[in-house]
Scaffold this motif. Structure first.
Motif, PDB file in Angstrom:
ATOM      1  N   CYS A 124       0.822  -1.130  -0.005  1.00  0.00           N
ATOM      2  CA  CYS A 124       0.130  -0.107   0.065  1.00  0.00           C
ATOM      3  C   CYS A 124       0.820   1.249   0.058  1.00  0.00           C
ATOM      4  N   PRO A 125       0.921   2.067  -1.065  1.00  0.00           N
ATOM      5  CA  PRO A 125       1.810   3.064  -1.290  1.00  0.00           C
ATOM      6  C   PRO A 125       1.472   4.304  -0.252  1.00  0.00           C
ATOM      7  N   ASP A 132      -0.244  -8.543   3.960  1.00  0.00           N
ATOM      8  CA  ASP A 132      -0.289 -10.044   3.687  1.00  0.00           C
ATOM      9  C   ASP A 132      -1.781 -10.505   4.004  1.00  0.00           C
ATOM     10  N   ALA A 133      -2.120 -11.509   3.331  1.00  0.00           N
ATOM     11  CA  ALA A 133      -3.622 -11.965   3.665  1.00  0.00           C
ATOM     12  C   ALA A 133      -3.691 -12.777   4.809  1.00  0.00           C
ATOM     13  N   ASP A 134      -2.537 -13.002   5.433  1.00  0.00           N
ATOM     14  CA  ASP A 134      -2.763 -13.831   6.623  1.00  0.00           C
ATOM     15  C   ASP A 134      -2.601 -12.611   8.128  1.00  0.00           C
ATOM     16  N   THR A 135      -2.631 -11.586   7.688  1.00  0.00           N
ATOM     17  CA  THR A 135      -2.382 -10.596   8.800  1.00  0.00           C
ATOM     18  C   THR A 135      -3.686 -10.107   9.205  1.00  0.00           C
ATOM     19  N   LEU A 140      -7.016  -7.662   3.810  1.00  0.00           N
ATOM     20  CA  LEU A 140      -6.778  -7.244   2.289  1.00  0.00           C
ATOM     21  C   LEU A 140      -8.435  -7.417   1.960  1.00  0.00           C
ATOM     22  N   ASP A 141      -8.712  -6.340   1.153  1.00  0.00           N
ATOM     23  CA  ASP A 141      -9.829  -6.356   0.480  1.00  0.00           C
ATOM     24  C   ASP A 141      -9.759  -6.520  -0.988  1.00  0.00           C
TER      25      ASP A 141
END
Length: 143
Positions: A124-125, A132-135, A140-141
């Motif tokens: 994400c700039p 990460d998907a597992d955070t 994440l959308d």
């Protein structure tokens, strides 16, 4: 299980890249501009008429630009555009995924300083954050 509608942007991407030959041509152009005969040598098994057609499709899709290097006869060098380089990066990630699935990690792209295989992760700039998907605290959308 509920059926998920097809992602319209994935459909658009697949329409633009077409088929395996197109992906192999883009892969061959990752290291820089290529002439037609160089592409013929780099993309094993492709017929000249198929290569010509795919290069024209890539030009129409603005993924490749053709620049004349000879005028009589006309000869062209093909270079990836910025969107073409973005596609090449996505293909590099797909190739790395394939290498990991096969167990052959020798072909993974590596950091030149330490030799460690590199990873592709969402960034994400705006937040200056890797996602990460597992955070759980940074979901994440993908919608």
């Amino acid at each position: 299980m509920a059926r998920r509608d097809t992602d319209p942007y994935l459909d658009l991407a697949l329409d633009r890249i077409g088929d395996r030959w197109t992906l192999l041509i883009v892969d061959a152009m990752m290291s820089g501009p290529r002439r037609f005969n160089e592409l013929m040598a780099d993309v094993e098994g492709i017929a000249p008429n198929i290569l010509t057609k795919r290069l024209r499709q890539l030009e129409i899709a603005a993924l490749v630009v053709a620049t004349p290097y000879s005028h009589k006869p006309v000869r062209l060098a093909y270079t990836l555009t910025e969107p073409g380089r973005e596609l090449a990066a996505a293909l590099a990630s797909l190739s790395a995924w394939g290498a990991r699935q096969s167990g052959d990690t020798r072909q993974l792209p590596r950091h030149s300083t330490c030799g460690t295989p590199v990873e592709t992760r969402p960034w994400c700039p705006t937040c200056n954050t890797w996602l990460d998907a597992d955070t759980p605290d940074e979901p994440l959308d993908w919608a």
